[in-house]
Structure formats: C-alpha cells, structure tokens
Design a protein around this motif. Structure first.
Motif, PDB file in Angstrom:
ATOM      1  N   ASP A 151      14.311  13.859  -6.202  1.00  0.00           N
ATOM      2  CA  ASP A 151      14.433  15.103  -6.965  1.00  0.00           C
ATOM      3  C   ASP A 151      14.449  14.701  -8.435  1.00  0.00           C
ATOM      4  N   LEU A 152      13.322  14.843  -9.089  1.00  0.00           N
ATOM      5  CA  LEU A 152      13.191  14.356 -10.466  1.00  0.00           C
ATOM      6  C   LEU A 152      13.999  15.169 -11.461  1.00  0.00           C
ATOM      7  N   ALA A 153      14.334  16.411 -11.116  1.00  0.00           N
ATOM      8  CA  ALA A 153      15.168  17.220 -12.011  1.00  0.00           C
ATOM      9  C   ALA A 153      16.601  16.688 -12.028  1.00  0.00           C
ATOM     10  N   ALA A 154      17.112  16.328 -10.866  1.00  0.00           N
ATOM     11  CA  ALA A 154      18.488  15.841 -10.766  1.00  0.00           C
ATOM     12  C   ALA A 154      18.596  14.327 -10.909  1.00  0.00           C
ATOM     13  N   ASP A 155      17.495  13.625 -10.650  1.00  0.00           N
ATOM     14  CA  ASP A 155      17.514  12.155 -10.609  1.00  0.00           C
ATOM     15  C   ASP A 155      16.237  11.601 -11.260  1.00  0.00           C
ATOM     16  N   PRO A 156      16.096  11.724 -12.576  1.00  0.00           N
ATOM     17  CA  PRO A 156      14.848  11.314 -13.229  1.00  0.00           C
ATOM     18  C   PRO A 156      14.547   9.822 -13.137  1.00  0.00           C
ATOM     19  N   HIS A 157      15.551   9.007 -12.834  1.00  0.00           N
ATOM     20  CA  HIS A 157      15.333   7.561 -12.727  1.00  0.00           C
ATOM     21  C   HIS A 157      15.102   7.113 -11.287  1.00  0.00           C
ATOM     22  N   GLU A 158      15.001   8.083 -10.384  1.00  0.00           N
ATOM     23  CA  GLU A 158      14.667   7.833  -8.978  1.00  0.00           C
ATOM     24  C   GLU A 158      15.602   6.812  -8.338  1.00  0.00           C
ATOM     25  N   LYS A 159      16.874   7.065  -8.422  1.00  0.00           N
ATOM     26  CA  LYS A 159      17.859   6.146  -7.844  1.00  0.00           C
ATOM     27  C   LYS A 159      18.331   6.581  -6.461  1.00  0.00           C
ATOM     28  N   ALA A 160      18.224   7.880  -6.133  1.00  0.00           N
ATOM     29  CA  ALA A 160      18.729   8.397  -4.860  1.00  0.00           C
ATOM     30  C   ALA A 160      17.569   8.853  -3.982  1.00  0.00           C
TER      31      ALA A 160
ATOM     32  N   ARG B  57       0.857  -1.180   0.000  1.00  0.00           N
ATOM     33  CA  ARG B  57       0.000   0.000   0.000  1.00  0.00           C
ATOM     34  C   ARG B  57       0.897   1.234   0.000  1.00  0.00           C
ATOM     35  N   THR B  58       0.629   2.166  -0.903  1.00  0.00           N
ATOM     36  CA  THR B  58       1.431   3.379  -1.007  1.00  0.00           C
ATOM     37  C   THR B  58       0.537   4.590  -1.220  1.00  0.00           C
ATOM     38  N   GLU B  59       1.085   5.736  -0.866  1.00  0.00           N
ATOM     39  CA  GLU B  59       0.444   7.014  -1.171  1.00  0.00           C
ATOM     40  C   GLU B  59       1.557   8.020  -1.372  1.00  0.00           C
ATOM     41  N   GLY B  60       1.250   9.092  -2.079  1.00  0.00           N
ATOM     42  CA  GLY B  60       2.297  10.071  -2.310  1.00  0.00           C
ATOM     43  C   GLY B  60       1.805  11.295  -3.037  1.00  0.00           C
ATOM     44  N   VAL B  61       2.738  12.205  -3.242  1.00  0.00           N
ATOM     45  CA  VAL B  61       2.476  13.452  -3.952  1.00  0.00           C
ATOM     46  C   VAL B  61       3.570  13.639  -4.985  1.00  0.00           C
ATOM     47  N   ARG B  62       3.172  14.095  -6.152  1.00  0.00           N
ATOM     48  CA  ARG B  62       4.111  14.316  -7.257  1.00  0.00           C
ATOM     49  C   ARG B  62       3.964  15.743  -7.730  1.00  0.00           C
ATOM     50  N   SER B  63       5.066  16.465  -7.784  1.00  0.00           N
ATOM     51  CA  SER B  63       5.082  17.793  -8.383  1.00  0.00           C
ATOM     52  C   SER B  63       5.981  17.721  -9.615  1.00  0.00           C
ATOM     53  N   GLU B  64       6.186  18.846 -10.258  1.00  0.00           N
ATOM     54  CA  GLU B  64       7.041  18.826 -11.442  1.00  0.00           C
ATOM     55  C   GLU B  64       8.462  18.381 -11.076  1.00  0.00           C
ATOM     56  N   ARG B  65       8.934  18.809  -9.916  1.00  0.00           N
ATOM     57  CA  ARG B  65      10.310  18.488  -9.532  1.00  0.00           C
ATOM     58  C   ARG B  65      10.420  17.329  -8.543  1.00  0.00           C
ATOM     59  N   TRP B  66       9.478  17.207  -7.611  1.00  0.00           N
ATOM     60  CA  TRP B  66       9.618  16.266  -6.503  1.00  0.00           C
ATOM     61  C   TRP B  66       8.609  15.131  -6.564  1.00  0.00           C
ATOM     62  N   LYS B  67       9.031  13.983  -6.057  1.00  0.00           N
ATOM     63  CA  LYS B  67       8.138  12.838  -5.901  1.00  0.00           C
ATOM     64  C   LYS B  67       8.306  12.309  -4.487  1.00  0.00           C
ATOM     65  N   TYR B  68       7.201  12.298  -3.744  1.00  0.00           N
ATOM     66  CA  TYR B  68       7.199  11.827  -2.365  1.00  0.00           C
ATOM     67  C   TYR B  68       6.308  10.592  -2.288  1.00  0.00           C
TER      68      TYR B  68
END
Length: 99
Positions: free
Chosen positions: A63-72, A37-48
């Motif tokens: 930080d989707l601007a610096a890490d678009p593949h969500e590795k960090a 089960r997950t929930e979150g918020v996505r903005s242009e730059r951030w994904k929580y």
C-alpha cells in the motif's frame, strides 16, 4: 513496459489515462546480475509483484499511500485478500504469465 500515446495530454486535452501499468523483468543472468524474474502491476496506491520462477510462486503487495518505502508486504494479510485478487487479475490481463 507498455506505453500509450501522450499527444493528447501534451496538447492539454482532457484524455483518459490508464489507472495502472504492467511491468516485467525477464532477463536473468546469475553470473552478471542475479535479479529474479518478476512481473507486476502498479497503480497510484498499490504495487503488486510476483516472482513466477519461485517454487511456490512468491507475491508481494504494498500500500504505497500508507507504506511508501514498501516495508510491509500485505500479500499474506487476509484483510487485503480482495485487493490482492484484483491486482492478480490486472497482472494477468496486462500479460502476466503466472495463472
């Protein structure tokens, strides 16, 4: 997923569009599809993302601007404490269950 009326955008009228959106995955069936089960918020730059069923709850911040593949995952990095707090609040405002 919450939605908004897009008719004004389709008519090419300058309309205020939301800056972020809330999502949740609440269906769990370990036998067929073991997705937590997950929930979150996505903005242009951030994904929580948070996993409220985990004990203790697990959070992810990207930080989707610096890490678009969500590795960090930046959730534990003190440099991003204010961003993490802001995204937590937005998740709760949109309908999050973990308080």
């Amino acid at each position: 997923m919450q939605g908004a009326d897009l008719q004004l955008l389709l008519r090419d009228v300058k309309a205020k569009v939301r800056e972020d959106w809330y999502y949740e995955h609440v269906y769990t069936d370990p036998a067929r599809r073991p997705i937590p089960r997950t929930e979150g918020v996505r903005s242009e730059r951030w994904k929580y993302i948070r996993y409220p069923g985990a004990n203790p709850p697990v959070e992810e911040l990207f930080d989707l601007a610096a890490d678009p593949h969500e590795k960090a995952n930046l959730a534990m990095d003190p440099a991003y404490h204010s961003t993490l707090g802001r995204m937590r609040v937005r998740c709760d405002e949109w309908g999050g269950t973990l308080k």
